[in-house]
Scaffold this motif. Structure first.
Motif, PDB file in Angstrom:
ATOM      1  N   PRO A 165       0.817  -1.222   0.000  1.00  0.00           N
ATOM      2  CA  PRO A 165       0.000   0.000   0.000  1.00  0.00           C
ATOM      3  C   PRO A 165       0.850   1.272   0.000  1.00  0.00           C
ATOM      4  O   PRO A 165       0.494   2.260  -0.645  1.00  0.00           O
ATOM      5  CB  PRO A 165      -0.809  -0.112   1.294  1.00  0.00           C
ATOM      6  CG  PRO A 165      -0.871  -1.562   1.589  1.00  0.00           C
ATOM      7  CD  PRO A 165       0.404  -2.148   1.066  1.00  0.00           C
ATOM      8  N   ARG A 166       2.002   1.225   0.706  1.00  0.00           N
ATOM      9  CA  ARG A 166       2.797   2.465   0.792  1.00  0.00           C
ATOM     10  C   ARG A 166       3.343   2.871  -0.580  1.00  0.00           C
ATOM     11  O   ARG A 166       3.558   4.049  -0.840  1.00  0.00           O
ATOM     12  CB  ARG A 166       3.911   2.354   1.836  1.00  0.00           C
ATOM     13  CG  ARG A 166       5.117   1.529   1.477  1.00  0.00           C
ATOM     14  CD  ARG A 166       6.191   1.677   2.554  1.00  0.00           C
ATOM     15  NE  ARG A 166       5.702   1.187   3.838  1.00  0.00           N
ATOM     16  CZ  ARG A 166       5.766  -0.088   4.208  1.00  0.00           C
ATOM     17  NH1 ARG A 166       6.302  -0.983   3.405  1.00  0.00           N
ATOM     18  NH2 ARG A 166       5.300  -0.470   5.365  1.00  0.00           N
ATOM     19  N   TYR A 218      -0.232   5.016   0.400  1.00  0.00           N
ATOM     20  CA  TYR A 218      -0.913   4.724   1.669  1.00  0.00           C
ATOM     21  C   TYR A 218       0.144   4.397   2.726  1.00  0.00           C
ATOM     22  O   TYR A 218       0.661   3.284   2.764  1.00  0.00           O
ATOM     23  CB  TYR A 218      -1.883   3.551   1.497  1.00  0.00           C
ATOM     24  CG  TYR A 218      -3.102   3.907   0.677  1.00  0.00           C
ATOM     25  CD1 TYR A 218      -4.298   4.233   1.295  1.00  0.00           C
ATOM     26  CD2 TYR A 218      -3.041   3.938  -0.714  1.00  0.00           C
ATOM     27  CE1 TYR A 218      -5.414   4.578   0.548  1.00  0.00           C
ATOM     28  CE2 TYR A 218      -4.145   4.282  -1.470  1.00  0.00           C
ATOM     29  CZ  TYR A 218      -5.330   4.601  -0.831  1.00  0.00           C
ATOM     30  OH  TYR A 218      -6.425   4.953  -1.573  1.00  0.00           O
ATOM     31  N   LEU A 255     -10.122   3.176   7.088  1.00  0.00           N
ATOM     32  CA  LEU A 255      -9.233   2.641   6.060  1.00  0.00           C
ATOM     33  C   LEU A 255      -8.063   1.987   6.778  1.00  0.00           C
ATOM     34  O   LEU A 255      -7.410   2.627   7.606  1.00  0.00           O
ATOM     35  CB  LEU A 255      -8.733   3.810   5.210  1.00  0.00           C
ATOM     36  CG  LEU A 255      -7.837   3.468   4.044  1.00  0.00           C
ATOM     37  CD1 LEU A 255      -8.655   2.818   2.945  1.00  0.00           C
ATOM     38  CD2 LEU A 255      -7.197   4.738   3.527  1.00  0.00           C
ATOM     39  N   CYS A 279      -4.519  -0.411   6.520  1.00  0.00           N
ATOM     40  CA  CYS A 279      -3.449  -0.993   5.697  1.00  0.00           C
ATOM     41  C   CYS A 279      -2.566  -1.836   6.615  1.00  0.00           C
ATOM     42  O   CYS A 279      -1.592  -1.324   7.194  1.00  0.00           O
ATOM     43  CB  CYS A 279      -2.609   0.090   5.040  1.00  0.00           C
ATOM     44  SG  CYS A 279      -3.572   1.291   4.119  1.00  0.00           S
ATOM     45  N   ILE A 305      -5.514  -3.754   1.568  1.00  0.00           N
ATOM     46  CA  ILE A 305      -6.199  -2.557   2.072  1.00  0.00           C
ATOM     47  C   ILE A 305      -7.617  -2.971   2.444  1.00  0.00           C
ATOM     48  O   ILE A 305      -8.258  -3.736   1.716  1.00  0.00           O
ATOM     49  CB  ILE A 305      -6.229  -1.427   1.010  1.00  0.00           C
ATOM     50  CG1 ILE A 305      -4.815  -0.872   0.794  1.00  0.00           C
ATOM     51  CG2 ILE A 305      -7.174  -0.298   1.436  1.00  0.00           C
ATOM     52  CD1 ILE A 305      -4.732   0.286  -0.194  1.00  0.00           C
ATOM     53  N   PHE A 317      -8.029  10.231  -1.468  1.00  0.00           N
ATOM     54  CA  PHE A 317      -6.942   9.249  -1.350  1.00  0.00           C
ATOM     55  C   PHE A 317      -6.577   8.760  -2.754  1.00  0.00           C
ATOM     56  O   PHE A 317      -7.430   8.765  -3.648  1.00  0.00           O
ATOM     57  CB  PHE A 317      -7.401   8.038  -0.523  1.00  0.00           C
ATOM     58  CG  PHE A 317      -7.082   8.150   0.939  1.00  0.00           C
ATOM     59  CD1 PHE A 317      -5.812   7.847   1.404  1.00  0.00           C
ATOM     60  CD2 PHE A 317      -8.045   8.547   1.849  1.00  0.00           C
ATOM     61  CE1 PHE A 317      -5.511   7.939   2.752  1.00  0.00           C
ATOM     62  CE2 PHE A 317      -7.749   8.644   3.202  1.00  0.00           C
ATOM     63  CZ  PHE A 317      -6.477   8.341   3.652  1.00  0.00           C
TER      64      PHE A 317
END
Ligand SMILES: Cc1cc2nc3c(=O)[nH]c(=O)nc-3n(C[C@H](O)[C@H](O)[C@H](O)COP(=O)(O)OP(=O)(O)OC[C@H]3O[C@@H](n4cnc5c(N)ncnc54)[C@H](O)[C@@H]3O)c2cc1C
Length: 259
Positions: free
Chosen positions: A91-92, A96, A125, A127, A142, A180
């Motif tokens: 995700p990063r 995210y 949300l 992660c 996610i 987002f």
């Protein structure tokens, strides 16, 4: 980790853990717990019973019936729809960087049963990859959670229910992507559960994640030696429910030496 630890401890003390053993009837005599019957008829007797089924769900199983008490109980209504997205990257890498974000896209946050199937204006949300696990997770993930109405989901016929999950997942994502980054191109698998799913797996009426709004802090019920633990006793969440079980066992069983 914590569940394995607790199960090992429980078994080392002589506890027996039985899965697929649905309680059908909780028997009492002259207002005192005597035994329970599993679906299929097997009867198990004990000095006391601690139930994590939920307060009203437990009282509904009681024989003789506690109809009047059950009628006066408050029933929980807060439930969720949650979508899980497996990703082909972390995700990063998609922007995210947090492990959990509570968001609201309107000026006022409404903590209530939505008028639609879900409320897309607020959510959680999550992660999990950004959480500091001892070793990295094997895939990117996610999760998006929105408040949902059990009554509306439950009223849908099967085919409409399946279509509604896709439709509202899309709406929830579109609202999320107003602030987002869009991760749809990286999704390799997705699935969504609703309040109906929560009801199916936990038995909590209305799929009420946090149980009844009225908590039974001392864990007692109208039946002597029948106690409530878990979210309806008063502690919320996974850690809360675990602590509740420990507290109620200490308070009502271990200190009195019953079995
Ligand atoms: C989708 C979801 C996500 C969540 N995420 C989080 C989170 O990230 N962090 C957090 O802290 N909390 C979270 N929660 C809340 C947390 O799971 C609950 O607060 C907690 O599990 C409540 O524990 P409990 O023991 O009261 O009830 P439950 O965990 O619901 O346990 C009730 C048990 O009773 C069993 N049961 C029901 N009827 C019968 C019967 N007739 N006979 C035998 N067994 C029966 C059910 O199978 C179930 O195992 C989440 C809940 C849900 C539904």
């Amino acid at each position: 980790y914590i569940l394995n630890l607790l199960v090992d401890k429980y078994k080392s003390l002589g506890g027996e853990l039985r899965m697929d053993a649905e309680v059908d009837i909780i028997n009492s005599r002259r207002g005192e717990f005597k035994s329970l019957n599993l679906v299929g008829g097997e009867e198990l007797a004990a000095d006391a019973l601690i139930s994590s089924m939920g307060r009203i769900e437990t009282l509904k199983c009681c024989d003789p019936s506690l109809k009047e008490v059950v009628g006066n109980e408050s029933v929980g209504e807060v439930s969720f729809m949650e979508s899980l997205f497996a990703l082909n990257r972390e995700p990063r890498d998609l922007g995210y960087t947090q492990s959990i974000v509570f968001f609201c896209t309107e000026n006022q946050f409404r903590y209530e049963v939505p008028v639609d199937l879900i409320d897309i204006s607020s959510g959680v949300l999550c992660c999990p990859n950004n959480f500091k696990y001892p070793k990295p997770l094997s895939e990117g993930m996610i999760r998006l959670t929105n408040l949902a109405s059990f009554r509306l989901w439950d009223a849908l016929p099967r085919r409409e229910y399946i279509n509604a999950k896709k439709e509202w997942r899309t709406k929830a994502l579109e609202n999320l992507f107003t602030f987002f980054p869009d991760f749809r191109d990286s999704v390799v698998f997705s699935d969504t559960f609703t309040p109906k799913t929560i009801f199916k797996y936990t038995g909590h009426i209305n799929g009420a994640v946090y149980g009844s709004p009225r908590k039974a802090k001392d864990g007692t019920t109208p039946i002597r030696n029948l106690f409530i633990c878990g979210t309806d006793q008063g502690f919320l969440g996974i850690v809360g429910a675990t602590l509740s079980g420990i507290s109620m066992a200490n308070l009502h069983i271990l200190q009195r030496g019953t079995s």
